[in-house]
Every structure is written in C-alpha cells, then in structure tokens.
Design an enzyme around this catalytic site. Sequence first.
Site, PDB file in Angstrom:
ATOM      1  N   LYS A 124       0.860  -1.179   0.000  1.00  0.00           N
ATOM      2  CA  LYS A 124       0.000   0.000   0.000  1.00  0.00           C
ATOM      3  C   LYS A 124       0.887   1.216   0.000  1.00  0.00           C
ATOM      4  O   LYS A 124       2.041   1.158   0.458  1.00  0.00           O
ATOM      5  CB  LYS A 124      -0.896   0.024   1.246  1.00  0.00           C
ATOM      6  CG  LYS A 124      -2.213   0.735   1.022  1.00  0.00           C
ATOM      7  CD  LYS A 124      -3.178  -0.154   0.256  1.00  0.00           C
ATOM      8  CE  LYS A 124      -4.514   0.505   0.049  1.00  0.00           C
ATOM      9  NZ  LYS A 124      -5.495  -0.467  -0.468  1.00  0.00           N
TER      10      LYS A 124
HETATM   11  P1  NAD Z   1     -12.947   7.319  -3.160  1.00  0.00           P
HETATM   12  O1  NAD Z   1     -11.917   8.315  -2.810  1.00  0.00           O
HETATM   13  O2  NAD Z   1     -13.375   7.174  -4.573  1.00  0.00           O
HETATM   14  O3  NAD Z   1     -14.247   7.581  -2.275  1.00  0.00           O
HETATM   15  C1  NAD Z   1     -14.222   7.661  -0.874  1.00  0.00           C
HETATM   16  C2  NAD Z   1     -15.589   8.136  -0.419  1.00  0.00           C
HETATM   17  O4  NAD Z   1     -15.628   8.122   1.018  1.00  0.00           O
HETATM   18  C3  NAD Z   1     -15.922   9.571  -0.853  1.00  0.00           C
HETATM   19  O5  NAD Z   1     -17.274   9.626  -1.254  1.00  0.00           O
HETATM   20  C4  NAD Z   1     -15.716  10.352   0.437  1.00  0.00           C
HETATM   21  O6  NAD Z   1     -16.484  11.544   0.484  1.00  0.00           O
HETATM   22  C5  NAD Z   1     -16.217   9.339   1.440  1.00  0.00           C
HETATM   23  N1  NAD Z   1     -15.873   9.667   2.803  1.00  0.00           N
HETATM   24  C6  NAD Z   1     -14.688  10.108   3.288  1.00  0.00           C
HETATM   25  N2  NAD Z   1     -14.819  10.371   4.598  1.00  0.00           N
HETATM   26  C7  NAD Z   1     -16.086  10.069   4.936  1.00  0.00           C
HETATM   27  C8  NAD Z   1     -16.833  10.139   6.138  1.00  0.00           C
HETATM   28  N3  NAD Z   1     -16.264  10.566   7.273  1.00  0.00           N
HETATM   29  N4  NAD Z   1     -18.141   9.749   6.123  1.00  0.00           N
HETATM   30  C9  NAD Z   1     -18.706   9.330   4.987  1.00  0.00           C
HETATM   31  N5  NAD Z   1     -18.063   9.243   3.812  1.00  0.00           N
HETATM   32  C10 NAD Z   1     -16.767   9.617   3.805  1.00  0.00           C
HETATM   33  O7  NAD Z   1     -12.403   5.913  -2.574  1.00  0.00           O
HETATM   34  P2  NAD Z   1     -12.814   4.440  -3.015  1.00  0.00           P
HETATM   35  O8  NAD Z   1     -11.834   3.986  -4.024  1.00  0.00           O
HETATM   36  O9  NAD Z   1     -14.283   4.386  -3.305  1.00  0.00           O
HETATM   37  O10 NAD Z   1     -12.488   3.638  -1.680  1.00  0.00           O
HETATM   38  C11 NAD Z   1     -13.440   3.526  -0.601  1.00  0.00           C
HETATM   39  C12 NAD Z   1     -13.019   2.393   0.326  1.00  0.00           C
HETATM   40  O11 NAD Z   1     -12.937   1.173  -0.414  1.00  0.00           O
HETATM   41  C13 NAD Z   1     -11.644   2.553   0.984  1.00  0.00           C
HETATM   42  O12 NAD Z   1     -11.662   1.957   2.260  1.00  0.00           O
HETATM   43  C14 NAD Z   1     -10.734   1.746   0.073  1.00  0.00           C
HETATM   44  O13 NAD Z   1      -9.561   1.329   0.741  1.00  0.00           O
HETATM   45  C15 NAD Z   1     -11.662   0.598  -0.246  1.00  0.00           C
HETATM   46  N6  NAD Z   1     -11.302  -0.147  -1.470  1.00  0.00           N
HETATM   47  C16 NAD Z   1     -11.234   0.483  -2.678  1.00  0.00           C
HETATM   48  C17 NAD Z   1     -10.926  -0.258  -3.829  1.00  0.00           C
HETATM   49  C18 NAD Z   1     -10.922   0.371  -5.191  1.00  0.00           C
HETATM   50  O14 NAD Z   1     -10.836  -0.375  -6.168  1.00  0.00           O
HETATM   51  N7  NAD Z   1     -11.034   1.674  -5.325  1.00  0.00           N
HETATM   52  C19 NAD Z   1     -10.658  -1.637  -3.722  1.00  0.00           C
HETATM   53  C20 NAD Z   1     -10.739  -2.256  -2.471  1.00  0.00           C
HETATM   54  C21 NAD Z   1     -11.074  -1.497  -1.352  1.00  0.00           C
END
Ligand code: NAD
Length: 419
Positions: A107
Amino acid sequence: MSIYSGPVFEMAKSQFETIADYIELPQDERARLLYPKRAIAISCPIHRDDGSQAVFQGYRVQHHLTLGPTKGGTRFSATVDIGEVAALAIWMSWKCALAGLPYGGAKGGITVNPPSLSLRELEGLSRRYMQEMIPFVGPHIDIMAPDMGTNEQVMAWFMDTYSIHAGHTVTEIVTGKPVASGGTVGRREATGRGVVHLAMRAAEKIGLQPQGATAIVQGFGNVGMVSAQELLLRGVKVVGVSDHTACLYDPAGLPVEALVRHVTENKVLAGFSAEAAADPVTLLAQKCDILVPAALERVIDGPMARKLQCRILAEAANGPTMPDADLVLGERRGEIYVIPDILCNAGGVIVSYFEWVQDLQQLFWEENEVNARLTHILDRAFEQVNARMAKDNVVSRTAAMAIGVEKVYAAKRLRGLFP
Ligand code: NAD
C-alpha cells in the site's frame, strides 16, 4: 521492534494475533508473517500555482515477497501515516492469498487533502511520488493501483512517469488505468460489482429476496457509487447514502442515478438536495437489509455494532469494523451476516490482476470474460470461507483471514528461511 504505530496498525495486529492463536502459529514465526518486508518514506516537493514550493510526505509499504510481486493501492488523504499504510498492506496480503492471486500485499499513500490542490498541482505531486518510488517498484516487484483519493487519471500519470524513465511504455506498472491507456474494461466497476455479487450470495444464504430489500451505502466515491448502482440493478432500494460532505436518508428510496450524475459533475454529494438530509452519525444504525460501509476504516465500534439493524454487513471499505465490534457481531452471528473486507472488496484487486496479466501479454479480454472470471474467483473464495465457518464454527472474518494467513505461511515454510 516496530516503526509502525497508530490505531489502524494496532487493529491489523490484533486481528492477526487472534488468527495466529486460532491456527496455532508457532510464537517465533509470528513476527515474520506480520511485519512488513520493506517500508519507504519519501518527501515529495512540488511547485504550487502561486510560485511557492510545498513538500508532502509519502509512503509505500511492501508486506511480503513470498508469493510474487507486491500489489496495492495508493491513498491520498490528509490523515495517512505509515501505520495506516502498513495495516492496509497487511490486509492486502491476506486478501490476495484468499483470492489465490500471486501477490504479496502493498500500500502507498501521500499525506495530502486532494481538494486542496489544483489539477496541475495534483499532477505534479502524483508524478513526483512515482519518480521517487521508481527504485523500489516495477512490474515484477511492486504494482500500484488506485485507492481513496486517487483515480484512473492519477494511475495514467504514474504509468506515464515510469514509462518516460524506462524509455518505453510500461502499462503493467500500475492497474486501475483508463482503458484508453492500457487499462482493462471492468476495472473501475470491479470493487463495487464484487461487493454486490457477494451481498447477493449472502442474501441467498439467509433467504433474503433482493427485490424490494433495502440498503444503505456509506461513502459515495468509486466503490460506493458502483455498489449503489449494482444494488439498484438487482431491485434493491437504496434508502441511505453519505459522503464526507452530506448524508441523505429516505425510506421511500433515493434516486441513485441522479446522485451519481451529481457526484460525477460536482465531486461531492453536497448540494444535491436538502430534502432527505440526515445525521451521518446515526446513518449506519438505520434499519436496512444490506449495509455497505464504503468509506473509511474504523467506523463500526462495539457500541455501534450493538445498534446495527441490517441483516447483511458488506464491508466494501478496508477495516470498517473494529475488533470490539467483531466480538459483538460474533454474538449476533445469527442476526447479521458479515462479509469481511478481505473477501467483500477483493473484486478490485482480482480485476487489477487481470489487467496486469493482459498488459504483460498484450492480449485484451472482453468485459464478459473479465466479469465471468471475477465471479468465478469470488464464488470460490466465498465457498471456502463458508466451509471453514461451518467446519470450525468460527465467524466469517476469522475464517477468511485464517485461509489467507495459512496460504502465506505455507509458502514461507516451503521456501524456507534464508540463509
Ligand atoms: P474514493 O476516494 O473514490 O471515495 C471515498 C468516499 O468516502 C468519498 O465519497 C468520500 O467523500 C467518502 N468519505 C470520506 N470520509 C467520509 C466520512 N467521514 N463519512 C462518509 N463518507 C466519507 O475511494 P474508493 O476507491 O471508493 O475507496 C473507498 C473504500 O474502499 C476505501 O476503504 C478503500 O480502501 C476501499 N477499497 C477500494 C478499492 C478500489 O478499487 N477503489 C478496492 C478495495 C477497497
């Protein structure tokens, strides 16, 4: 012995210790499995638009090198520190092993609030971060991907920077790139698609009909938005959504496609409508059938776990549930079916693996092939986790993590300890 600290790292460590006790891992072999192989900390200087300079702290943690190159996302967030990055790398290792992918976990991250940068500054920071990482990454060493705060555009800049250094195009250095620059069809949607595929498998197990069921999604970025769209496609009514700017709840159902259009244009939920505004603190505890935390880690603690009214907890985010909440959810096992993060959100890294394979071979697949292979791997892992739960009478997180840890441990034992 550790440079890692902070609540997220402590959580990953505590989960590991629980699993190590359960699988009776010898005490003297535990540190070798838990602590990351390498950690890189860098300073990234950039030119600001006003002519000044600024420096941002960046990290990359590579957890283990036993099964192949390391693989993992890059997070741009104001709160990122090395302990959090290490925890996410460790979880990534168990996730890849559970899915049967030939990777160790990694990461990376930069401590920055992305909206505080202009597009040009974001490009400068992304390129400088990759430039600083070039000695430590490579298509057969460590492959980056998007995570919170990064997206396809950032991956295109990473790939371009690495390629300029190499003197030729190296698409296989990152995954989650735009399709137009060597990405794969189906990667952008893969995590949310996988989350909802597994939520439907869980629904089958507990006899829940998707048509007319209700869902709440916390976080409306890449994963949250696609999860909401996929739920809608299956007839599930999305009654609550939130991001860091707004929280909406309507028992009659929210207009998912209009919300997605709004966020695509404005980047945030704020400004959509004041009508369904709700309290973000209580959103997770509202009654629904499927709860999808898709934002931050550590949002469900013990007291919150007691309040949950969902039937399926589909952990799209990494680490949303704290160890004290796991104890409560263990007691509520018959009421709430938990799909643990390392299984639930594995769709992202599975399709990233497909992207890497396609880039290495320069042979590209159709979307139906990507999706069929994705569901095949998810179903296999889902069945393995359920079989282990039944065999040992353990909760789903214990079963999933044990399978992952055992695979890494078996490979380490067979390869031996050098010298
Ligand atoms: P992103 O940056 O596209 O979106 C994150 C979202 O979380 C945004 O809408 C943001 O406003 C919201 N957020 C942040 N703080 C918040 C709060 N306090 N309350 C409510 N919402 C809040 O990120 P993503 O890629 O969608 O990732 C989201 C989660 O999924 C993370 O934990 C990431 O590690 C996990 N994840 C992502 C992927 C991927 O392919 N992108 C794969 C596996 C896991």
